[in-house]
Design a protein around this motif. Structure first.
Motif, PDB file in Angstrom:
ATOM      1  N   LEU A   1       1.149  -1.117  -0.136  1.00  0.00           N
ATOM      2  CA  LEU A   1      -0.343   0.132  -0.015  1.00  0.00           C
ATOM      3  C   LEU A   1       0.550   1.330  -0.131  1.00  0.00           C
ATOM      4  CD1 LEU A   1      -2.541  -0.884   2.542  1.00  0.00           C
ATOM      5  CD2 LEU A   1      -2.662  -0.846   0.090  1.00  0.00           C
ATOM      6  N   VAL A   2       1.098   2.207  -1.033  1.00  0.00           N
ATOM      7  CA  VAL A   2       1.860   2.991  -0.996  1.00  0.00           C
ATOM      8  C   VAL A   2       0.957   4.218  -1.104  1.00  0.00           C
ATOM      9  CG1 VAL A   2       3.091   1.877  -1.984  1.00  0.00           C
ATOM     10  CG2 VAL A   2       2.114   3.209  -3.919  1.00  0.00           C
ATOM     11  N   GLY A   3       1.327   5.860  -1.376  1.00  0.00           N
ATOM     12  CA  GLY A   3       0.449   6.754  -1.666  1.00  0.00           C
ATOM     13  C   GLY A   3       0.989   8.377  -1.053  1.00  0.00           C
ATOM     14  N   GLU A   4       0.787   9.099  -0.800  1.00  0.00           N
ATOM     15  CA  GLU A   4       1.221  10.132  -0.347  1.00  0.00           C
ATOM     16  C   GLU A   4      -0.030  10.305   1.590  1.00  0.00           C
ATOM     17  OE1 GLU A   4       2.961  12.346  -0.454  1.00  0.00           O
ATOM     18  OE2 GLU A   4       2.677  12.056  -3.553  1.00  0.00           O
ATOM     19  N   ASN A   5       1.183  10.386   1.830  1.00  0.00           N
ATOM     20  CA  ASN A   5       0.543  10.756   3.458  1.00  0.00           C
ATOM     21  C   ASN A   5      -0.767  11.666   4.133  1.00  0.00           C
ATOM     22  OD1 ASN A   5       4.695  12.295   3.391  1.00  0.00           O
ATOM     23  ND2 ASN A   5       3.702   9.700   4.354  1.00  0.00           N
ATOM     24  N   GLY A   6      -1.155  11.382   4.315  1.00  0.00           N
ATOM     25  CA  GLY A   6      -2.572  11.556   4.650  1.00  0.00           C
ATOM     26  C   GLY A   6      -4.028  11.196   3.770  1.00  0.00           C
ATOM     27  N   THR A   7      -2.950  10.356   2.543  1.00  0.00           N
ATOM     28  CA  THR A   7      -4.238   9.792   1.955  1.00  0.00           C
ATOM     29  C   THR A   7      -4.611   7.967   2.374  1.00  0.00           C
ATOM     30  OG1 THR A   7      -2.515   8.018   0.418  1.00  0.00           O
ATOM     31  CG2 THR A   7      -3.079  10.071  -0.728  1.00  0.00           C
ATOM     32  N   GLY A   8      -4.536   7.540   3.670  1.00  0.00           N
ATOM     33  CA  GLY A   8      -5.492   6.957   4.315  1.00  0.00           C
ATOM     34  C   GLY A   8      -4.835   5.367   4.285  1.00  0.00           C
TER      35      GLY A   8
ATOM     36  N   LEU B   1      -1.159 -10.937   7.244  1.00  0.00           N
ATOM     37  CA  LEU B   1      -0.346 -10.497   7.771  1.00  0.00           C
ATOM     38  C   LEU B   1      -0.329  -9.336   7.318  1.00  0.00           C
ATOM     39  CD1 LEU B   1       2.154 -10.518   9.796  1.00  0.00           C
ATOM     40  CD2 LEU B   1       3.975 -10.765   8.232  1.00  0.00           C
ATOM     41  N   LEU B   2      -0.534  -7.972   8.549  1.00  0.00           N
ATOM     42  CA  LEU B   2      -1.096  -6.427   8.406  1.00  0.00           C
ATOM     43  C   LEU B   2       0.450  -5.771   8.634  1.00  0.00           C
ATOM     44  CD1 LEU B   2      -5.147  -6.054   8.523  1.00  0.00           C
ATOM     45  CD2 LEU B   2      -3.302  -7.044   6.334  1.00  0.00           C
ATOM     46  N   LEU B   3       0.968  -5.243   7.746  1.00  0.00           N
ATOM     47  CA  LEU B   3       2.610  -4.913   8.612  1.00  0.00           C
ATOM     48  C   LEU B   3       2.126  -3.293   8.136  1.00  0.00           C
ATOM     49  CD1 LEU B   3       5.541  -7.226   7.564  1.00  0.00           C
ATOM     50  CD2 LEU B   3       3.842  -6.845   9.809  1.00  0.00           C
ATOM     51  N   ASP B   4       2.910  -1.732   8.568  1.00  0.00           N
ATOM     52  CA  ASP B   4       2.564  -0.845   8.399  1.00  0.00           C
ATOM     53  C   ASP B   4       3.764   0.061   8.990  1.00  0.00           C
ATOM     54  OD1 ASP B   4       1.646   1.798   8.366  1.00  0.00           O
ATOM     55  OD2 ASP B   4       0.495   1.806   9.820  1.00  0.00           O
ATOM     56  N   GLU B   5       4.582   0.392   8.019  1.00  0.00           N
ATOM     57  CA  GLU B   5       6.184   0.925   8.186  1.00  0.00           C
ATOM     58  C   GLU B   5       6.944  -0.180   8.513  1.00  0.00           C
ATOM     59  OE1 GLU B   5       6.648   2.620   5.633  1.00  0.00           O
ATOM     60  OE2 GLU B   5       5.272   4.748   5.315  1.00  0.00           O
TER      61      GLU B   5
ATOM     62  N   VAL C   1       1.960  -1.632   4.267  1.00  0.00           N
ATOM     63  CA  VAL C   1       2.245  -0.038   4.476  1.00  0.00           C
ATOM     64  C   VAL C   1       3.201   0.383   4.625  1.00  0.00           C
ATOM     65  CG1 VAL C   1       1.638   2.005   5.017  1.00  0.00           C
ATOM     66  CG2 VAL C   1      -0.082   0.477   5.123  1.00  0.00           C
ATOM     67  N   THR C   2       4.574   0.808   3.061  1.00  0.00           N
ATOM     68  CA  THR C   2       5.675   0.594   3.347  1.00  0.00           C
ATOM     69  C   THR C   2       6.131   2.161   1.846  1.00  0.00           C
ATOM     70  OG1 THR C   2       7.841  -0.175   3.204  1.00  0.00           O
ATOM     71  CG2 THR C   2       6.167  -0.144   1.135  1.00  0.00           C
ATOM     72  N   HIS C   3       7.381   2.891   2.875  1.00  0.00           N
ATOM     73  CA  HIS C   3       7.989   3.479   1.659  1.00  0.00           C
ATOM     74  C   HIS C   3       9.125   2.989   1.236  1.00  0.00           C
ATOM     75  CE1 HIS C   3       9.983   3.966   5.283  1.00  0.00           C
ATOM     76  NE2 HIS C   3      11.297   4.245   4.914  1.00  0.00           N
TER      77      HIS C   3
ATOM     78  N   ASN D   1      11.234   8.376   6.687  1.00  0.00           N
ATOM     79  CA  ASN D   1      10.680   7.268   7.819  1.00  0.00           C
ATOM     80  C   ASN D   1       9.498   7.574   7.153  1.00  0.00           C
ATOM     81  OD1 ASN D   1      12.444   6.002   9.176  1.00  0.00           O
ATOM     82  ND2 ASN D   1      12.097   6.122  10.708  1.00  0.00           N
ATOM     83  N   HIS D   2       8.683   7.201   7.408  1.00  0.00           N
ATOM     84  CA  HIS D   2       6.814   7.880   7.081  1.00  0.00           C
ATOM     85  C   HIS D   2       6.485   8.241   6.030  1.00  0.00           C
ATOM     86  CE1 HIS D   2       6.960   6.623  11.535  1.00  0.00           C
ATOM     87  NE2 HIS D   2       7.912   7.011  11.608  1.00  0.00           N
ATOM     88  N   LEU D   3       7.399   8.920   5.175  1.00  0.00           N
ATOM     89  CA  LEU D   3       6.930   9.588   3.852  1.00  0.00           C
ATOM     90  C   LEU D   3       6.122   8.540   2.978  1.00  0.00           C
ATOM     91  CD1 LEU D   3      10.316  12.504   3.952  1.00  0.00           C
ATOM     92  CD2 LEU D   3       7.964  12.593   4.546  1.00  0.00           C
ATOM     93  N   SER D   4       5.645   9.414   1.595  1.00  0.00           N
ATOM     94  CA  SER D   4       5.446   8.111   0.832  1.00  0.00           C
ATOM     95  C   SER D   4       6.873   8.492   0.041  1.00  0.00           C
ATOM     96  CB  SER D   4       4.144   9.519   0.178  1.00  0.00           C
ATOM     97  OG  SER D   4       4.666  10.560  -1.103  1.00  0.00           O
ATOM     98  N   VAL D   5       6.492   7.355  -0.742  1.00  0.00           N
ATOM     99  CA  VAL D   5       7.364   6.971  -1.404  1.00  0.00           C
ATOM    100  C   VAL D   5       8.007   8.010  -2.616  1.00  0.00           C
ATOM    101  CG1 VAL D   5       7.474   4.804  -1.815  1.00  0.00           C
ATOM    102  CG2 VAL D   5       6.158   5.404  -3.734  1.00  0.00           C
TER     103      VAL D   5
END
Length: 548
Positions: A33-40, A183-187, A214-216, A503-507
C-alpha cells in the motif's frame, strides 16, 4: 486464507479519507500500500484488520490475523514476554489440541481401526494445524526473531522501558513468529537496520499466507511485492491497483498517468478561462454603450437587451455542459534554494566540525574528525545502536559531547530532522501555521534565523493549506513527518542534518527529496538504513559506524 476489500470508503463529516478501494490479497500474495501522506494507508490497514468500520463497502477476512501498527499502546506492566505469549497463543492451543487428539486415539488403541474415524480425523486435523503453526519450535522462532530484529530477548523487560524502535521491533518479531494466515504491517522497515531488513525480506518472500504492507521502502517493494495499491487519488478519484512487481515499472506507469492528468487539468483550466472571458464580454454588451439613446426607440432597446441576455445565458449553459471535472493534481516538492555559506565565508573552511566526540553509552569516536565544507555531503551508516542519531545530535549541538571539539563557523544556520520528531515540540491543538510561526519566533529569538530568508511552509508542496489549518494532532504520522521536514528547512540552513529522512514519507516524496538532496547548495548529512537511498547516495563520502 485471504483479505479482500470491495468499494471501501472511510471518512469524517465533510472530509473523506478513502473511497472506492477494491483489491484482494490471497495466499502467497504480497500487496504493498503506497500513497501520499494522509491518503489513508494506515486507516485502510485498520479497516482490513477489523479495528475500524468503513463508512461504505465491505471487507472479508478468512484465516487468522496478525497486525503490526506503527504505534504500540503500552498497557500497564506489560513485558516483552507478554507480547511473545500473545503471539504464540494459537500455537500453544494447537499443541494442547494435538496432545488431546493423540491421547484420544491412543486410548482407543486398535479397537477404533475400521469402525470409528472420528478420533483419527480429529488427530489428522490437529496435526495439520500444528504443522502449519510450527508448534514444536514456536519459542525458538520467537527468540530468533527478537534477536534478528535487534529487539530485547529478556522476556521480563517492561515495554515501558524500551525505546520506540525497540518496542516496534519486539512486536514485529512476535508477529513474524506467530505465522498468521493474514499479516498486516505498517512501515515495518522504519526501525530496522540492514540485517533486520534482510531477515524480514527472507520471511516475507516465503510467507504462505496473505501479506499487506504499508511501506515507503522502495527496495522492499522491488524485492517482495506481487502487486501495488496506490491510494493517491487518480483523475477519476479512485485508487489504482498496479500488477507490476517492479518499483521502476510502477513509478513509470504512475508518472505517465500524472503527466496526462496535469495536461488535462491545464487544458481544462485554460478552456474555462476562455469561456469565462467570452461570457464576460457578452454581459458587457448589456451596458449603456451599445444601447440607443433613451427615448429614441424604447421597444428596440428592450428587444436588444433580451437578445443579449439570452445569448449570455446560452453561453452559461454551454460552459456548464462542456465542463469536465478535473481535480487538481497532487502536490510536488518545491525544495527551497538553500545557501551554501554565510556572506563573506571562506569556502576552504568547514561550516561545522566535530573531533573525537564521546557520548557515554551512545557514541565514541576517538581520533575521528567529521567536517562539513560548503556544499559538502556525508552518508552515515551502521546498525541500530551504533550512534548515528547521536552523531547528528552532536553536529547540531543538541547532544553534548564529553570529549572532543565542536566548531561552527559564525553565521552558519543548521537544520535538523530527528528520527522520531513527530512534532513533539508542538502542541497537538496548534494548527500547522501556528506551530510553524512559533518555531520561527524561537529561532529568531535564538539568533538562528534571518527573517529575510525564512522558508514559508505553504510554498514547499509538503502539505496543503487545508492541512496546515488543521490541528497537528489530527494529521497522520506521515503528515507530521512532512511538517517536521518543513521545520528543518524553515531557517534556510547552510547545513542540513537528516536522520532517517525517508521514515513515514510516501515513495513519491522520497524520490523527489532524494533528487533535491543531490542538487542543493547546502551541505547535507544523511543517516539512514534505507537501502534504496544508500544506493542513490552511493557516490557520497561514507562514515560507517559499524565498528564504533
Amino acid at each position: 486464507m485471504h483479505v479482500a476489500a470491495k468499494d471501501v470508503a472511510v471518512g469524517h463529516p465533510g472530509r473523506p479519507v478513502l473511497a472506492g478501494v477494491t483489491f484482494t490479497a490471497a495466499a502467497g500474495d504480497r500487496v504493498g500500500l503506497v500513497g501520499e501522506n494522509g491518503t489513508g494507508k494506515t486507516t485502510l490497514l485498520r479497516v482490513l484488520a477489523g479495528r475500524l468500520e468503513p463508512t461504505a463497502g465491505e471487507v472479508r477476512r478468512v484465516g487468522s490475523l496478525a497486525v503490526v501498527e506503527q504505534e504500540l499502546a503500552l498497557g500497564e506492566g506489560l513485558t516483552v514476554g507478554d507480547l511473545v505469549e500473545e503471539a504464540l497463543a494459537d500455537a500453544r492451543a494447537a499443541a494442547v489440541e494435538l496432545e488431546a487428539a493423540t491421547a484420544a486415539v491412543d486410548a482407543l488403541g486398535g479397537e477404533a481401526e475400521g469402525r470409528d474415524e472420528g478420533p483419527a480425523t480429529r488427530l489428522a486435523q490437529a496435526l495439520a494445524r500444528a504443522e502449519r503453526l510450527g508448534v514444536w519450535d514456536a519459542d525458538r522462532r520467537a527468540d530468533e526473531a527478537l534477536s534478528r530484529f535487534g529487539a530485547p530477548r529478556d522476556r521480563s523487560r517492561p515495554l515501558a522501558s524500551l525505546s520506540v524502535g525497540e518496542r516496534y521491533r519486539a512486536r514485529l518479531a512476535c508477529r513474524i513468529a506467530q505465522r498468521a494466515d493474514v499479516l498486516l504491517l505498517d512501515e515495518p522497515t522504519n526501525h530496522l537496520d540492514a540485517s533486520g531488513i534482510e531477515h524480514l525480506t527472507e520471511q516475507l518472500r516465503t510467507w504462505p499466507g496473505a501479506v499487506v504492507i504499508v511501506t515507503h521502502d522502495r527496495r522492499l517493494l522491488d524485492d517482495i511485492m506481487t502487486a501495488i495499491v496506490d491510494l493517491d487519488p487518480s483523475i477519476d478519484g479512485r485508487p489504482t491497483v498496479y500488477g507490476a512487481t517492479s518499483y521502476a515499472a510502477y513509478r513509470f506507469s504512475r508518472d505517465q498517468a500524472l503527466r496526462r492528468w496535469r495536461q488535462r487539468y491545464t487544458a481544462e483550466q485554460a478552456r474555462r478561462e476562455k469561456l469565462a472571458e467570452r461570457l464576460d464580454a457578452s454581459y458587457e454588451g448589456l451596458s449603456d454603450e451599445w444601447r440607443p439613446p433613451k427615448g429614441s426607440d424604447k421597444h428596440r432597446r428592450a428587444t436588444r437587451a433580451r437578445i443579449h441576455v439570452k445569448a449570455a445565458d446560452r453561453l452559461v449553459e454551454q460552459l456548464e455542459a462542456q465542463a469536465v471535472e478535473v481535480p487538481a493534481p497532487p502536490l510536488t516538492l518545491a525544495f527551497p534554494d538553500l545557501p551554501a555559506m554565510p556572506p563573506g565565508g571562506d569556502p576552504a573552511h568547514p561550516l561545522v566540525e566535530v573531533r573525537g566526540p564521546r557520548v557515554p553509552g551512545r557514541l565514541d569516536l576517538p581520533g575521528v574528525r567529521v567536517g562539513l565544507p560548503p556544499c559538502g555531503r556525508l552518508l552515515v551508516t551502521g546498525p541500530n545502536g551504533a550512534g548515528k542519531s547521536t552523531l547528528l545530535g552532536v553536529l547540531a549541538g543538541t547532544v553534548p559531547s564529553l570529549r572532543g571539539v565542536r566548531a561552527v563557523r559564525p553565521g552558519v544556520r543548521l537544520g535538523l530532522l530527528g528520527q522520531d520528531d513527530a512534532t513533539t515540540q508542538d502542541s497537538p491543538d496548534s494548527t500547522g501555521f501556528e506551530a510553524y510561526a512559533r518555531r520561527a519566533l524561537r529561532l529568531l529569538e535564538a539568533g538562528a534565523l534571518d527573517p529575510e530568508q525564512l522558508v514559508a511552509v505553504a510554498g514547499l508542496g509538503l502539505l496543503t493549506e487545508e492541512d496546515l489549518d488543521r490541528p497537528l494532532g489530527e494529521l497522520s504520522l506521515g503528515q507530521r513527518r512532512r511538517f517536521d521536514l518543513a521545520g528543518a528547512l524553515l531557517a534556510a540552513p547552510h547545513v542540513l542534518l537528516l536522520d532517517e529522512p525517508t521514515n513515514h514519507l510516501s515513495v513519491a516524496l522520497v524520490d523527489e527529496l532524494t533528487d533535491a538532496l543531490r542538487t542543493t547548495s547546502a551541505a547535507v548529512v544523511v543517516a539512514t538504513h534505507d537501502r534504496a537511498l544508500q544506493t542513490d547516495l552511493a557516490d557520497w563520502p561514507v562514515l560507517d559506524l559499524s565498528g564504533g
